[in-house]
Scaffold this motif. Structure first.
Motif, PDB file in Angstrom:
ATOM      1  N   ARG A   5       9.449  86.011   2.232  1.00  0.00           N
ATOM      2  CA  ARG A   5      10.348  85.096   1.534  1.00  0.00           C
ATOM      3  C   ARG A   5      11.616  85.818   1.067  1.00  0.00           C
ATOM      4  N   CYS A   6      12.751  85.115   1.120  1.00  0.00           N
ATOM      5  CA  CYS A   6      13.993  85.727   0.628  1.00  0.00           C
ATOM      6  C   CYS A   6      13.860  86.113  -0.838  1.00  0.00           C
ATOM      7  N   GLU A   7      13.316  85.194  -1.624  1.00  0.00           N
ATOM      8  CA  GLU A   7      13.250  85.441  -3.066  1.00  0.00           C
ATOM      9  C   GLU A   7      11.922  86.085  -3.443  1.00  0.00           C
ATOM     10  N   LEU A   9      13.926  78.419   2.167  1.00  0.00           N
ATOM     11  CA  LEU A   9      13.125  79.497   1.584  1.00  0.00           C
ATOM     12  C   LEU A   9      13.323  80.852   2.267  1.00  0.00           C
ATOM     13  N   ASP A  10      13.340  80.810   3.576  1.00  0.00           N
ATOM     14  CA  ASP A  10      13.132  82.046   4.334  1.00  0.00           C
ATOM     15  C   ASP A  10      14.321  82.383   5.219  1.00  0.00           C
ATOM     16  N   LEU A  11      14.266  83.613   5.692  1.00  0.00           N
ATOM     17  CA  LEU A  11      15.271  84.066   6.638  1.00  0.00           C
ATOM     18  C   LEU A  11      15.101  83.320   7.964  1.00  0.00           C
ATOM     19  N   LYS A  12      16.230  82.834   8.488  1.00  0.00           N
ATOM     20  CA  LYS A  12      16.174  82.180   9.801  1.00  0.00           C
ATOM     21  C   LYS A  12      15.954  83.219  10.907  1.00  0.00           C
ATOM     22  N   THR A  13      15.366  82.762  11.983  1.00  0.00           N
ATOM     23  CA  THR A  13      15.187  83.613  13.158  1.00  0.00           C
ATOM     24  C   THR A  13      16.410  83.480  14.046  1.00  0.00           C
ATOM     25  N   TYR A  55      20.803  90.776  -3.760  1.00  0.00           N
ATOM     26  CA  TYR A  55      20.321  91.184  -5.094  1.00  0.00           C
ATOM     27  C   TYR A  55      19.999  89.971  -5.958  1.00  0.00           C
ATOM     28  N   GLY A  56      20.726  88.862  -5.722  1.00  0.00           N
ATOM     29  CA  GLY A  56      20.423  87.648  -6.477  1.00  0.00           C
ATOM     30  C   GLY A  56      19.054  87.091  -6.130  1.00  0.00           C
ATOM     31  N   SER A  57      18.672  87.225  -4.863  1.00  0.00           N
ATOM     32  CA  SER A  57      17.362  86.728  -4.445  1.00  0.00           C
ATOM     33  C   SER A  57      16.243  87.649  -4.918  1.00  0.00           C
ATOM     34  N   ARG A  58      16.591  88.893  -5.117  1.00  0.00           N
ATOM     35  CA  ARG A  58      15.568  89.888  -5.461  1.00  0.00           C
ATOM     36  C   ARG A  58      16.016  90.700  -6.678  1.00  0.00           C
ATOM     37  N   PRO A  63      21.457  86.051   9.481  1.00  0.00           N
ATOM     38  CA  PRO A  63      21.653  84.634   9.169  1.00  0.00           C
ATOM     39  C   PRO A  63      22.133  84.387   7.751  1.00  0.00           C
ATOM     40  N   GLY A  64      21.930  85.325   6.864  1.00  0.00           N
ATOM     41  CA  GLY A  64      22.310  85.133   5.465  1.00  0.00           C
ATOM     42  C   GLY A  64      21.108  84.744   4.619  1.00  0.00           C
ATOM     43  N   MET A  65      21.109  85.222   3.399  1.00  0.00           N
ATOM     44  CA  MET A  65      19.991  84.946   2.496  1.00  0.00           C
ATOM     45  C   MET A  65      20.286  83.821   1.508  1.00  0.00           C
ATOM     46  N   GLY A  66      21.531  83.391   1.457  1.00  0.00           N
ATOM     47  CA  GLY A  66      21.880  82.305   0.537  1.00  0.00           C
ATOM     48  C   GLY A  66      21.110  81.045   0.877  1.00  0.00           C
ATOM     49  N   LEU A  67      20.941  80.209  -0.140  1.00  0.00           N
ATOM     50  CA  LEU A  67      20.130  78.991   0.001  1.00  0.00           C
ATOM     51  C   LEU A  67      20.554  78.167   1.206  1.00  0.00           C
TER      52      LEU A  67
END
Lengths: 527, 428
Positions: free
Chosen positions: B341-343, B386-390, B81-84, B375-379
């Motif tokens: 993008r996560c954010e 920026l993005d979600l890891k694969t 929710y913090g990212s979005r 993988p987690g959305m945190g920085l």
């Protein structure tokens, strides 16, 4: 000029058909009746020159065919690559003017009278309306959005088929793909006719940097690639990325993700006027939405606190001058005109011209369509739209402006290629891997068109065939081959077509079927 | 006219070159059957041997980079929710899934819950190519050719094309159909593949009186012509004959399945008709574009909602339809070139990201589960900040499908320069 020396007979025949071309143009050119007068003109001129009395003259046959792809005449390849579809009339004109003469004639497109086509398009009133006018008309129900699309698509096809400015139309198609915008994307639908008129057609034979800048500040592009909502703080990258990847330097060609983000910042605040302003879609710079900090894009340092659109202007000018842009545009032009995987020498020559002339498009065309470059051309598959225009042009068919129920849009839907409707910003594919297996729509269009079953089209292949056969004796299949391809169908293909004619009764319907078959042949898909 | 044949043997292609209306006897049989049966029955029984060891694969490509994060929502991620802050899907708009409290479906995808809860639909989040490109067109190409992270690759065939190359028969017809105007790159190089815009209307236009002779002439015109056009002509002629027997225009879905009238829904309905008609088709590709949601993407209303509605309702109808008879021999794979993008950005949309998501559906898919690792959305967890890891290579999922469901052990040929690790165990 070409070193190809015309024999006396060939020259005379070229004059004949050139005369027919002038006759056709005087008799308003594009109408069916005009076409019939072409026939009369051809026959009369042929009689005057005494050619009809010598039907077996081998040189004469060569004049139409010999310069063809089966032989070494580069003019046939030139005419095929530089037009929206082969026509014997163009080819004869090239014979008359010579290779360089015809190329110059087409490049100096403003000197070619286009009034007949403009008269045809006069009823299409949406073409010249502003985005605001189109929006208002749809709001008050005097217009449907579908009509906006239909008229734009019709104008595109009518011009491709009937305009004598063939190279110009071919460049319009090229740049429309380069700066592809899907009409079916929200408010873009009101803005695309203006984009077509003021960006693509305005600059298609001008300077690339001018077209690039005009596209960047046009509402259709700003909405399609979302830059109209790109604001300071949380910039969005859609337009910035495609500006680099598709419009200038090419994918991953010297930029990083950071460059994309920096470019997006430079373009913050580039937006459009809204409906309430009364000037929907007009470019507007929003100073409060602009990020005034310093940026660096691909090595270009943009200082902080510049005024107005300076950041974006500066970076677009920089990109337009970038050597990777020259190479990228050169590669696309070479692929468009010469075929997939063009030779490096051709690409380099075009890129050098881009750099030397500041992106002057006619100068680049003189290079990519030069005789040495055309000599390196490899066969290309026509896109479905190109197959349609080619069938019309080669058979002197007439495309009419229709209604929402009867327009050429219906045929383009069946063919699987609606102009201005490719959804993604990369433009239509132009390769045989994408299109080469979709034969079925081409077969069906060819058959129905030659049978005169395409409602907004008029064609009379049955009358056309004897005209050509009078000038060049040979089988019916040979005549059909000449008409459709300038003589580049294989002997096997001609045997198949002739066999089909021979086992039938030779009625008009058989000839129509035979034209449809020949138009379905592999050689007729290539150019 | 050579005599017709109902051959379902290896010589099918050779025979049908001479007798392209070779399925005619099937028509008579099926017509008799149709007269007796109230429901839709294909007019052809078996156009050729159907290798029951292989599922029919339906490959769905979501073009544009689908925002997987807002589809299978990682509601349990403390950084979601913090990212979005604006476009995050609120808890009341989430559909819980069995077996997980971390993930939930965005409400418009609710129609997929039936297949998931029945154990026939699996999700693989944070899945993708791993290639760094954020270009749609390169990312699609790499995914479809199966050549991510191989910038010097000179491979121009698709992974599905190579699967068909490495399994018999060597030719068509109708091994692969893309319901499309152009051939998707995934099918490039495959024997017997065709793009067909509308399988319900795949007929030869022109004069009926000369149709047979024109067809013969068309075959002759292309007989010695090189690929891709040469083989496409024969495949086209044979496919016209087969689809004419199938009568897709009058297809009646089973289980009262209600397909949306969208292009995607209609295409999946045609796909179901071809599968239930047992015409021998092995792969069907159906694409859905429009996922490039840079601006105003919305959550449970707006652009993403319309996209998800169409996707979920179409897939749910397809699932219900094939469940009647062909669930155990059908596998559906759903992918997109990358995630987003996560954010969120300032346009209330999302820019191009990295990892996306795969969905796999079928009777022999071990569904009702979410596979892979989040993988987690945190920085600190992101790819390039920026993005979600694969965390799962899409080729790992597809290699398992190719081997177990498509009966093709040659996964190294399907995905060159890739060594699959342990399978996820997503398929039986």
């Amino acid at each position: 000029m070409t070193s190809h020396v015309l024999s006396e007979t060939e020259q005379r025949l070229a004059d004949v058909v050139a005369h027919a071309t002038r006759t056709r143009s005087r008799s308003s050119g594009v109408s069916r009746r005009g076409f019939l007068r072409v026939g009369a003109g051809t026959a009369a001129a042929a009689a005057t020159l005494g050619l009809v009395a010598k039907p077996a003259d081998a040189g004469m046959r060569r004049a139409i065919a010999a310069a063809g792809g089966a032989t070494t005449d580069p003019k046939l390849t030139l005419v095929k690559r530089a037009t929206q579809g082969f026509s014997l009339l163009d080819y004869a004109l090239a014979h008359g003017l010579g290779y360089g003469g015809w190329l110059s004639y087409q490049i100096n497109h403003t000197k070619i009278d286009d009034s007949a086509v403009n008269a045809m398009l006069a009823p299409l009133t949406t073409l010249t309306m502003t985005p605001q006018q189109l929006y208002d008309a749809v709001q008050n129900s005097s217009l449907t959005a579908g009509t906006i699309y239909r008229e734009l698509a019709e104008a595109t096809m009518v011009r491709s088929i009937h305009s004598p400015r063939q190279l110009f139309e071919r460049m319009v198609e090229f740049w429309t793909n380069h700066f592809n915008i899907d009409w079916n994307d929200g408010a873009v639908r009101y803005m695309l006719p203006d984009f077509d008129r003021t960006v693509i057609r305005q600059h298609a034979m001008g300077y690339f940097p001018d077209m690039l800048k005009a596209s960047a500040k046009h509402g259709a592009m700003l909405v399609y690639l979302d830059n109209n909502t790109n604001v300071v703080g949380r910039p969005q990258e859609n337009y910035a990325r495609e500006l680099l990847e598709l419009h200038t330097v090419g994918v991953d060609n010297g930029y990083t993700q950071t460059d994309v983000q920096e470019l997006a910042r430079a373009l913050t605040g580039w937006t459009i006027e809204n409906v309430r302003s009364g000037r929907l879609g007009t470019f507007r710079f929003n100073p409060r939405g602009h990020d005034t900090g310093a940026k660096t894009v691909m090595g270009l340092v943009i200082p902080p606190n510049q005024t107005g659109t300076d950041d974006g202007d500066q970076v677009i000018d920089y990109l337009a001058k970038h050597p990777n842009t020259a190479k990228f545009i050169a590669t696309k032009l070479a692929t468009w005109f010469l075929g997939e995987n063009p030779v490096p020498a051709a690409i380099n020559a075009i890129a050098s011209t881009y750099t030397a002339t500041g992106g002057h498009i006619p100068s680049m065309l003189r290079v990519v369509l030069s005789q040495p470059a055309i000599a390196t051309a490899t066969p290309k598959i026509r896109q479905p739209r190109g197959h349609l225009t080619s069938m019309f042009r080669s058979t002197l068919g007439q495309l009419a402006v229709g209604t929402n129920r009867t327009s050429i849009v219906n045929e383009l839907t069946l063919l699987g290629q609606l102009p201005h409707r490719w959804p993604t910003p990369d433009g239509f594919p132009d390769d045989i891997a994408s299109w080469g297996k979709a034969l079925h729509p081409r077969w069906n269009f060819s058959a129905r068109y030659c049978l005169n079953q395409v409602r907004i089209a008029t064609v009379d292949v049955v009358s056309l065939l004897p005209l050509v056969q009078a000038a060049t004796p040979g089988s019916q299949a040979w005549g059909i081959n000449l008409i459709l391809t300038g003589g580049t169908m294989s002997e096997e293909e001609q045997y198949t077509v002739q066999d089909f004619i021979d086992v039938h009764d030779g009625t008009a319907a058989t000839i129509r079927d035979a034209f449809g078959l020949a138009g379905s042949a592999p050689s007729a898909q290539l150019y | 006219m050579t005599k017709p044949t109902d051959c379902g043997c290896n010589e099918y292609r050779e025979l049908s070159r001479r007798g392209f209306l070779g399925v005619a006897p099937g028509a008579a049989l099926a017509a008799a059957a149709a007269a007796a049966a109230p429901a839709w029955v294909p007019r052809v029984a078996l156009a050729k041997d159907h290798n029951s060891a292989r599922d029919v694969l339906v490959n769905v490509f979501l073009r544009g980079g689908a925002d997987a994060i807002n589809m299978l929502v990682p509601a349990g991620d403390p950084d979601y929710y913090g990212s979005r802050p604006t476009i995050g899907v609120q808890s009341g708009d989430l559909i819980p899934l069995n077996g997980t409290t971390f993930y939930a479906l965005c409400k418009p995808l609710a129609p997929l819950a039936t297949a998931y809860n029945a154990g026939h639909l699996a999700f693989v989040p944070a899945c993708g190519t791993g290639d760094p490109t954020r270009s749609h067109f390169d990312a699609q190409k790499f995914m479809e050719f199966g050549t991510p992270n191989q910038p010097a690759s000179n491979i121009f065939s698709g992974w599905i094309g190579r699967h068909l190359q490495t399994t018999p028969p060597k030719g068509g017809p109708i091994r692969g159909v893309a319901i499309s105007n152009t051939l998707p790159k995934a099918l490039a190089g495959g024997p017997g593949v065709l793009p067909i815009r509308n399988p319900a209307n795949f007929t030869l236009a022109g004069r009926a009186a000369t149709a047979d002779e024109r067809t013969r002439a068309l075959l002759e015109l292309y007989e010695t012509y090189p690929d891709p056009m040469g083989s496409a002509a024969l495949d086209t002629v044979e496919t016209i004959a087969i689809l004419n027997q199938l009568d897709i225009a009058n297809y009646q879905p089973a289980n009262n399945a209600q397909y949306p009238t969208s292009a995607f829904g209609t295409a999946l309905k045609s796909a179901a008709a071809m599968i239930r008609g047992d015409i021998g088709v092995e792969v069907i590709e159906v694409d859905r574009g429009g996922w490039d949601t840079h601006a105003s993407q919305g959550t449970i209303s707006g652009t993403m909602q319309a996209l998800m509605d169409d996707l979920a309702q179409s897939l749910a109808a397809f699932y219900a339809d094939i469940s009647a008879s062909h669930l155990s021999t059908t596998t559906v794979t759903v992918m997109s070139e990358f995630g987003r993008r996560c954010e969120e950005n300032g346009s209330l949309g999302t820019d191009h990201g990295h990892a996306g998501m795969m969905m796999v559906l079928g009777g022999n898919i071990l569904g009702g589960q979410v596979y892979g690792q989040w993988p987690g959305m945190g920085l600190q967890y992101r790819y390039n900040g920026l993005d979600l890891k694969t965390t799962t290579d899409y080729r790992l999922v597809l290699s398992e499908i190719v081997q177990k469901r498509l009966g093709n052990p040659q996964t190294a040929a399907v995905f060159p320069n890739y060594t699959a690790g342990s399978f996820l165990g997503i398929a039986q």
